[in-house]
Design a protein around this motif. Structure first.
Motif, PDB file in Angstrom:
ATOM      1  N   GLY A  15       0.814  -1.207   0.000  1.00  0.00           N
ATOM      2  CA  GLY A  15       0.000   0.000   0.000  1.00  0.00           C
ATOM      3  C   GLY A  15       0.847   1.257   0.000  1.00  0.00           C
ATOM      4  O   GLY A  15       2.045   1.238  -0.326  1.00  0.00           O
ATOM      5  N   THR A  16       0.249   2.364   0.396  1.00  0.00           N
ATOM      6  CA  THR A  16       0.955   3.642   0.408  1.00  0.00           C
ATOM      7  C   THR A  16       2.211   3.564   1.274  1.00  0.00           C
ATOM      8  O   THR A  16       3.309   3.946   0.845  1.00  0.00           O
ATOM      9  CB  THR A  16       0.020   4.746   0.917  1.00  0.00           C
ATOM     10  N   GLY A  17       2.069   3.075   2.506  1.00  0.00           N
ATOM     11  CA  GLY A  17       3.219   2.955   3.390  1.00  0.00           C
ATOM     12  C   GLY A  17       4.202   1.895   2.935  1.00  0.00           C
ATOM     13  O   GLY A  17       5.421   2.044   3.083  1.00  0.00           O
ATOM     14  N   GLY A  18       3.695   0.798   2.376  1.00  0.00           N
ATOM     15  CA  GLY A  18       4.574  -0.265   1.903  1.00  0.00           C
ATOM     16  C   GLY A  18       5.451   0.186   0.758  1.00  0.00           C
ATOM     17  O   GLY A  18       6.653  -0.108   0.717  1.00  0.00           O
ATOM     18  N   CYS A  19       4.859   0.912  -0.194  1.00  0.00           N
ATOM     19  CA  CYS A  19       5.656   1.438  -1.313  1.00  0.00           C
ATOM     20  C   CYS A  19       6.722   2.400  -0.807  1.00  0.00           C
ATOM     21  O   CYS A  19       7.874   2.366  -1.263  1.00  0.00           O
ATOM     22  CB  CYS A  19       4.747   2.138  -2.307  1.00  0.00           C
ATOM     23  N   ALA A  20       6.353   3.258   0.146  1.00  0.00           N
ATOM     24  CA  ALA A  20       7.325   4.208   0.691  1.00  0.00           C
ATOM     25  C   ALA A  20       8.451   3.477   1.418  1.00  0.00           C
ATOM     26  O   ALA A  20       9.618   3.882   1.336  1.00  0.00           O
ATOM     27  CB  ALA A  20       6.629   5.180   1.635  1.00  0.00           C
ATOM     28  N   ALA A  21       8.116   2.403   2.125  1.00  0.00           N
ATOM     29  CA  ALA A  21       9.133   1.624   2.832  1.00  0.00           C
ATOM     30  C   ALA A  21      10.090   0.960   1.851  1.00  0.00           C
ATOM     31  O   ALA A  21      11.320   0.986   2.034  1.00  0.00           O
ATOM     32  CB  ALA A  21       8.462   0.573   3.718  1.00  0.00           C
ATOM     33  N   ALA A  22       9.546   0.351   0.809  1.00  0.00           N
ATOM     34  CA  ALA A  22      10.390  -0.316  -0.179  1.00  0.00           C
ATOM     35  C   ALA A  22      11.299   0.681  -0.889  1.00  0.00           C
ATOM     36  O   ALA A  22      12.485   0.414  -1.109  1.00  0.00           O
ATOM     37  CB  ALA A  22       9.515  -1.057  -1.185  1.00  0.00           C
ATOM     38  N   TYR A  67       7.503  11.879  -1.009  1.00  0.00           N
ATOM     39  CA  TYR A  67       6.064  12.075  -1.199  1.00  0.00           C
ATOM     40  C   TYR A  67       5.824  13.256  -2.132  1.00  0.00           C
ATOM     41  O   TYR A  67       4.921  13.220  -2.973  1.00  0.00           O
ATOM     42  CB  TYR A  67       5.362  12.299   0.138  1.00  0.00           C
ATOM     43  N   ARG A  68       6.640  14.283  -2.003  1.00  0.00           N
ATOM     44  CA  ARG A  68       6.512  15.417  -2.915  1.00  0.00           C
ATOM     45  C   ARG A  68       6.852  14.985  -4.339  1.00  0.00           C
ATOM     46  O   ARG A  68       6.237  15.444  -5.313  1.00  0.00           O
ATOM     47  CB  ARG A  68       7.416  16.568  -2.463  1.00  0.00           C
ATOM     48  N   GLN A  69       7.824  14.087  -4.489  1.00  0.00           N
ATOM     49  CA  GLN A  69       8.138  13.562  -5.814  1.00  0.00           C
ATOM     50  C   GLN A  69       6.941  12.802  -6.386  1.00  0.00           C
ATOM     51  O   GLN A  69       6.670  12.887  -7.592  1.00  0.00           O
ATOM     52  CB  GLN A  69       9.367  12.646  -5.733  1.00  0.00           C
ATOM     53  N   PHE A  70       6.232  12.079  -5.524  1.00  0.00           N
ATOM     54  CA  PHE A  70       5.017  11.412  -5.983  1.00  0.00           C
ATOM     55  C   PHE A  70       4.000  12.434  -6.464  1.00  0.00           C
ATOM     56  O   PHE A  70       3.425  12.299  -7.555  1.00  0.00           O
ATOM     57  CB  PHE A  70       4.423  10.548  -4.871  1.00  0.00           C
ATOM     58  N   ARG A  71       3.774  13.468  -5.662  1.00  0.00           N
ATOM     59  CA  ARG A  71       2.784  14.482  -6.036  1.00  0.00           C
ATOM     60  C   ARG A  71       3.186  15.177  -7.337  1.00  0.00           C
ATOM     61  O   ARG A  71       2.362  15.388  -8.226  1.00  0.00           O
ATOM     62  CB  ARG A  71       2.642  15.528  -4.926  1.00  0.00           C
ATOM     63  N   ASP A  72       4.458  15.531  -7.448  1.00  0.00           N
ATOM     64  CA  ASP A  72       4.941  16.151  -8.682  1.00  0.00           C
ATOM     65  C   ASP A  72       4.781  15.188  -9.861  1.00  0.00           C
ATOM     66  O   ASP A  72       4.472  15.600 -10.987  1.00  0.00           O
ATOM     67  CB  ASP A  72       6.409  16.559  -8.551  1.00  0.00           C
ATOM     68  N   ALA A 111      -2.041   7.379 -10.022  1.00  0.00           N
ATOM     69  CA  ALA A 111      -1.187   7.092  -8.865  1.00  0.00           C
ATOM     70  C   ALA A 111      -0.433   5.789  -9.067  1.00  0.00           C
ATOM     71  O   ALA A 111       0.763   5.686  -8.752  1.00  0.00           O
ATOM     72  CB  ALA A 111      -2.033   7.026  -7.591  1.00  0.00           C
ATOM     73  N   LEU A 112      -1.115   4.779  -9.602  1.00  0.00           N
ATOM     74  CA  LEU A 112      -0.461   3.493  -9.855  1.00  0.00           C
ATOM     75  C   LEU A 112       0.708   3.662 -10.815  1.00  0.00           C
ATOM     76  O   LEU A 112       1.816   3.151 -10.566  1.00  0.00           O
ATOM     77  CB  LEU A 112      -1.483   2.511 -10.424  1.00  0.00           C
ATOM     78  N   ALA A 113       0.487   4.395 -11.898  1.00  0.00           N
ATOM     79  CA  ALA A 113       1.554   4.585 -12.880  1.00  0.00           C
ATOM     80  C   ALA A 113       2.751   5.306 -12.271  1.00  0.00           C
ATOM     81  O   ALA A 113       3.907   4.936 -12.510  1.00  0.00           O
ATOM     82  CB  ALA A 113       1.012   5.374 -14.074  1.00  0.00           C
ATOM     83  N   VAL A 114       2.488   6.327 -11.470  1.00  0.00           N
ATOM     84  CA  VAL A 114       3.578   7.093 -10.865  1.00  0.00           C
ATOM     85  C   VAL A 114       4.358   6.234  -9.875  1.00  0.00           C
ATOM     86  O   VAL A 114       5.597   6.252  -9.848  1.00  0.00           O
ATOM     87  CB  VAL A 114       3.037   8.369 -10.200  1.00  0.00           C
ATOM     88  N   LEU A 115       3.658   5.468  -9.049  1.00  0.00           N
ATOM     89  CA  LEU A 115       4.351   4.592  -8.098  1.00  0.00           C
ATOM     90  C   LEU A 115       5.195   3.551  -8.824  1.00  0.00           C
ATOM     91  O   LEU A 115       6.324   3.249  -8.414  1.00  0.00           O
ATOM     92  CB  LEU A 115       3.336   3.906  -7.185  1.00  0.00           C
ATOM     93  N   GLN A 116       4.667   2.999  -9.887  1.00  0.00           N
ATOM     94  CA  GLN A 116       5.438   2.015 -10.653  1.00  0.00           C
ATOM     95  C   GLN A 116       6.677   2.662 -11.262  1.00  0.00           C
ATOM     96  O   GLN A 116       7.754   2.045 -11.303  1.00  0.00           O
ATOM     97  CB  GLN A 116       4.555   1.403 -11.736  1.00  0.00           C
ATOM     98  N   GLN A 117       6.547   3.912 -11.710  1.00  0.00           N
ATOM     99  CA  GLN A 117       7.701   4.611 -12.258  1.00  0.00           C
ATOM    100  C   GLN A 117       8.753   4.874 -11.181  1.00  0.00           C
ATOM    101  O   GLN A 117       9.960   4.758 -11.438  1.00  0.00           O
ATOM    102  CB  GLN A 117       7.243   5.924 -12.897  1.00  0.00           C
TER     103      GLN A 117
END
Length: 524
Positions: A15-22, A67-72, A111-117
């Motif tokens: 999830g959100t926290g898991g992606c940030a941890a990884a 997180y700001r990089q995610f938002r950007d 959001a999915l595409a950005v996290l995968q990137q």
């Protein structure tokens, strides 16, 4: 079939926290295996279909660099791939959906595409392995350490034993905690336990938890008929009214969370009433070239589809499934009511042009892949954040408690939705707060860390520690802490307990872009 895989850090839950941890662990050079139960990583941002809920200062400060990089990345995704209007393209603070809940309302697939990137360099190099459709099933422990977690593939039934120096529980419900025998708390504490002004009178209630929601996406095509089949539980939900609610749940009447006064909503903007469609609108078609979208689109996470008839953790599997199905039926019943019976300002009934959008949430039934879980199991931690630390009324000086072991910051009202014990909202002002390292350290277990809502907070303070930027910060710190402990051959407890090590770890976080303290700001 049983396989075995090993990494330095295993993150259970993508999830959100898991992606940030990884991401944090990988940036610090560690080999990571991350599992995810659904088809999409991202949790709240994607599979639960909840646009970011953020504080007023988010565009300037108050979140981590990543997180700001995610938002950007979200804004960049629309600029790179969509035919924006000239005005939208020139808007540095583009809100793609123009939703009212956030300065950045966007589609879950974005959001999915950005996290995968963001994860791509580490996934492509083999440093991070992501196991989709895998859920934790059991854990092996030795003394105060978790040796391994066994996950089951939900497609094939095959099992994989995951071994690592550190296990990070990033599941939405804290599912690894009972499997590994980690001490934890659920539900609502009593005032005698915590001293919190808004805790329960009398005994604690471990099954008194915030309701959860199956969100769904819809748009509106007037003149067309997209009415769904009548849900099997529609007659129940059409007539259901909770004792604490001012009207039937399927109505335009709700309550103002902060005062509990009745309030009347409307579907679309145009009257003096609050527009629920615009609340979490994720597509504003006027930002795009004509014809790109046929309609605005919104995500439905409203008071009308909050499900509070029972929890989905600490109950039997049969009861869990019953409540999950009930929540799905509530959301589908809400849509059917909107399409067929909802009173319109013109005196008519129903909006048959409302169209369920399964493609937006990536499912066949049109409901989010996973329910929006507001409250999890929570570790019994070295330090537990209480209402007295962050509640505005508890802090006459106008500042939240300062924690010497701060590993991040957040800001959100203490916002508890109606509960499974039949209690109404608790919505009170809070002060911008810090995240203490002690809230991430279990009282006994040495190598398991929480990465989302399962840290050391209470039923009350969970209300302000559970939203997107804070969960990301918690997960990022969990990943960084595990990496730091591996490098230094220390336990998280030893890092917190040694002033020099704590300072060094905090310096590492600062270099990685984690803000540890707030400037002078006001309560929210």
């Amino acid at each position: 079939m049983i396989r075995e895989r090993e990494a330095e850090i295993v993150v259970i839950g993508g999830g959100t926290g898991g992606c940030a941890a990884a991401l944090a662990a990988a940036r610090l050079g560690k080999r990571v295996i991350m599992t995810e139960e659904t088809e999409w990583i991202g949790g709240q941002l994607t599979s639960q279909a909840v646009p970011p809920d953020e504080h007023p200062w988010i565009e300037q400060f108050g979140c981590t660099r990543s997180y700001r990089q995610f938002r950007d990345g979200v804004r960049s995704y629309y600029r790179r791939h969509f035919p924006l209007t000239a005005a939208a393209r020139a808007n540095l603070l583009l809100n793609p959906g123009s939703g009212g809940v956030s300065r950045l309302c966007h589609e879950p697939r974005t959001a999915l595409a950005v996290l995968q990137q963001m994860l791509a360099p580490f996934v492509h190099s083999g440093q991070v392995t992501v196991l989709m459709r895998h859920a934790p099933e059991s854990a092996e422990t030795e003394g105060d350490r978790v040796v391994s977690v066994t996950v089951r593939c939900l497609r094939t039934g095959d099992r994989t034993v995951l071994t690592a120096s550190y296990i990070i529980d990033a599941t939405e419900c804290g599912d690894v905690l009972p499997l590994a025998g980690v001490e934890y708390v659920t539900g609502a504490e009593s005032r005698s336990q915590t001293g919190e002004p808004h805790a329960l009178d009398g005994a604690a209630d471990p099954l008194d938890m915030q309701g959860f929601t199956y969100c769904f996406a819809m748009d509106y095509l007037p003149g067309e008929d997209h009415t769904i089949a009548k849900p099997s539980q529609y007659s129940f939900w059409r007539n259901y009214r909770a004792d604490f609610w001012p009207d039937k749940q399927l109505s335009w009447t709700g309550v103002r969370p902060s005062t509990l006064e009745p309030v009347t909503y409307e579907l679309f903007p145009g009257t003096e009433r609050y527009s629920l469609f615009q609340y979490r609108q994720i597509v504003d078609k006027t930002h795009f070239a004509e014809g790109t979208y046929r309609s605005h689109a919104t995500l439905v996470n409203w008071p009308q589809n909050d499900y509070w008839l029972g929890p989905v953790i600490e109950v039997s599997e049969e009861e869990r499934r019953r409540h999950l199905e009930g929540a799905k039926q509530l959301s589908l019943s809400l849509l059917y009511w909107l399409q067929t019976e909802a009173p319109r300002p013109d005196g008519g009934q129903g909006y048959p042009g409302l169209r369920l959008r399964p493609d937006i949430v990536g499912t066949e039934d049109g409901l989010a892949m996973y329910p929006y879980i507001r409250e999890s199991r929570r570790i019994r931690a070295e330090f537990t954040v209480l209402e007295q630390h962050v509640g505005a009324d508890c802090r006459p000086g106008g500042q939240a408690a300062a924690f010497h072991d701060s590993v991040g910051i957040g800001a959100y009202r203490i916002d508890l939705h109606p509960s499974t014990a039949g209690r109404n909202y608790i919505d009170i002002s809070s002060l911008p707060f810090q995240i203490p390292l002690g809230s991430l350290i279990p009282i006994r277990v040495e190598n398991l860390l929480p990465a989302c809502k399962n840290l050391g907070v209470t039923h009350i303070t969970n209300g302000c520690y559970r939203l997107h930027p804070v969960e990301w910060n918690i997960g990022e710190v969990a990943g960084a802490l595990a990496a730091y402990c591996i490098d230094k051959r220390l336990s998280p407890r030893a890092v917190r307990g040694n002033a020099q090590q704590l300072s060094a770890f905090q310096s590492l976080l600062t270099r990685e872009g984690v803000e540890l303290a707030w400037p002078s700001v006001h309560a929210i």
